[in-house]
Enzyme design. Sequence first.
Site, PDB file in Angstrom:
ATOM      1  N   ASN A 145       0.808  -1.233   0.000  1.00  0.00           N
ATOM      2  CA  ASN A 145       0.000   0.000   0.000  1.00  0.00           C
ATOM      3  C   ASN A 145       0.836   1.277   0.000  1.00  0.00           C
ATOM      4  OD1 ASN A 145       0.737  -0.698   2.624  1.00  0.00           O
ATOM      5  ND2 ASN A 145      -1.095   0.189   3.542  1.00  0.00           N
ATOM      6  N   GLY A 219       2.359  -5.897   7.432  1.00  0.00           N
ATOM      7  CA  GLY A 219       1.463  -6.625   6.531  1.00  0.00           C
ATOM      8  C   GLY A 219       0.216  -7.049   7.281  1.00  0.00           C
ATOM      9  N   THR A 221      -2.588  -9.350   9.417  1.00  0.00           N
ATOM     10  CA  THR A 221      -2.529 -10.101  10.680  1.00  0.00           C
ATOM     11  C   THR A 221      -2.340 -11.603  10.446  1.00  0.00           C
ATOM     12  OG1 THR A 221      -3.680  -8.398  11.889  1.00  0.00           O
ATOM     13  CG2 THR A 221      -3.884 -10.644  12.755  1.00  0.00           C
ATOM     14  N   GLU A 241       3.791  -4.882  12.446  1.00  0.00           N
ATOM     15  CA  GLU A 241       2.812  -3.811  12.187  1.00  0.00           C
ATOM     16  C   GLU A 241       1.741  -4.423  11.312  1.00  0.00           C
ATOM     17  OE1 GLU A 241       2.671  -1.004  13.528  1.00  0.00           O
ATOM     18  OE2 GLU A 241       4.680  -0.403  14.121  1.00  0.00           O
ATOM     19  N   CYS A 275      -3.303   1.262   6.570  1.00  0.00           N
ATOM     20  CA  CYS A 275      -3.549   0.456   7.778  1.00  0.00           C
ATOM     21  C   CYS A 275      -4.372   1.233   8.785  1.00  0.00           C
ATOM     22  CB  CYS A 275      -2.233  -0.009   8.378  1.00  0.00           C
ATOM     23  SG  CYS A 275      -1.074   1.332   8.675  1.00  0.00           S
ATOM     24  N   GLU A 450       6.897   1.156  15.637  1.00  0.00           N
ATOM     25  CA  GLU A 450       7.879   1.811  14.767  1.00  0.00           C
ATOM     26  C   GLU A 450       7.863   3.294  15.103  1.00  0.00           C
ATOM     27  OE1 GLU A 450       6.620   0.190  10.740  1.00  0.00           O
ATOM     28  OE2 GLU A 450       8.681  -0.547  10.868  1.00  0.00           O
TER      29      GLU A 450
END
Length: 468
Positions: A145, A219, A221, A241, A275, A450
């Site tokens: 994305n 990416g 879950t 993440e 996300c 992050e």
Amino acid sequence: MTDFRMTINGEPAAADASFDVVNPASTEVVAQAPDCGDDQLEAAMSGAAEAWCAWRLDEDARRQALRDAAEALESSAEELTPVLIAEQGKPVPEAMEEFTSGAAWLRYFADIELPGTPGAREPDDIYVEVVRRSLGVVAAITPWNFPVVLAMWKIAPALRAGNTVVLKPSPLTPLTTLAIGALLREVFPAGVLNVVTGQEPLGQRMTTHPIPQKISFTGSTPVGKHVASAAAAALKRVTLELGGNDPALVLEDADPAQVADELFTGAFYNNGQTCFAVKRVYAHTAIHDQLVEALTERARAARVGDGLLADTEFGPVTGAAQHKRVTGLVAEAVHAGATATAGGKPLDGLGYYYPPTILTNAAHGMRVVDEEQFGPVLPIISWTDLDEAVTLANDSEYGLTASVWSAEVERALAVADSLECGQVAVNSHGLGVRPDLPFGGWKASGIGVENGLLGVHEYTQPQVRVAP
Ligand code: NAD
């Protein structure tokens, strides 16, 4: 001619096999990307391990290299924007923003101080110090994305802390990352940043490889759970993440006309393939109709088309699978009683186009509400009782971000206290996504963070140094 070869130990590397990269605007193959062979992955891993020995030692050189990388990334933006659009679909301003934002991340981490606990002699004459050591090789895996930005979220802190990196983009969008690897061959010493591409099981080969000490994964879950298992088997450090199903709670005192624009952007930026996009709106019944009307008007006015065209606001959805998923989720919700006040079905013709879609009468129990839709569709759920609305907002396996909208900031902040997520914003969405603030998920949205100092710490091992 853009260089779409891998970068392994500072050298360009073609592969024996390759795979197709498809333009979502035309569904045509735009290029072939290399499918990394076993020997090539070995070379990338061992090159990264060897490069770490010197790279970890010189902090000033690392800071300078990150600044040079920022410069290189920014100056390549114009050349690489069409490449990014051809594989991902996003419009020009958003594609350009990936490069400027990626450069900002590199600069932020070039400048960040990494304080340990300063060394000191204690009263009984023992010298004590806590320092942060880099871990070694980092296996970095990114989704499709935001191929540029999300790679920089990993490269910048990992390299700044003194690690070396083997980076793998999604096979849907490998081209821009390959080109950036080529660009940065001039910036980093050989082996410091390796870029490999390929279809699965390349990601699995990376996460089960003995050399990386740390896996940094962004990416979905379900795949994140596989990565966590692979990391657990070898006790590797891991940052995950993962997905989100981010709620926006609109209270009865919010002005629908005022919040609609920002909510719309929060939900539909990058076609909802973000996300932390707003993925469910909970609107108080007092403002529900007006909010729906404003969002519907905005959605109907959206200009959907090829990302390369000047007036396009929304490009195609990235890939056939995502297009099919969004189409199915909306059809299923409408069948179950939801109403599409804007959009509601794919656009005719070539390309994976789907118009921004507003769904009213949406409810829990519909997959478009319960699952992460990751596409241009926004379900709206009405409520009268705030406690119930908060319970519904938290009724999700995910917990990435959330937002609360109200005329009273203090009241909204109090509601925010009850939300189970890694970031919550008031009267905005995504405001806290910055290089200096930790970003990470609660529940199935991830492990670790992050960005910011906490993000760099995830690429380090605290080491205590004591001496009599
Ligand atoms: P995905 O999980 O399908 O793939 C992500 C990456 O993992 C790709 O590079 C893929 O090739 C690789 N991969 C696939 N199987 C693997 C395996 N078994 N082992 C190791 N790697 C493997 O996700 P996607 O469809 O590319 O991206 C969309 C998802 O990413 C959404 O769920 C979105 O919410 C999430 N995402 C999260 C964040 C965040 O910061 N939390 C940011 C962006 C996207």
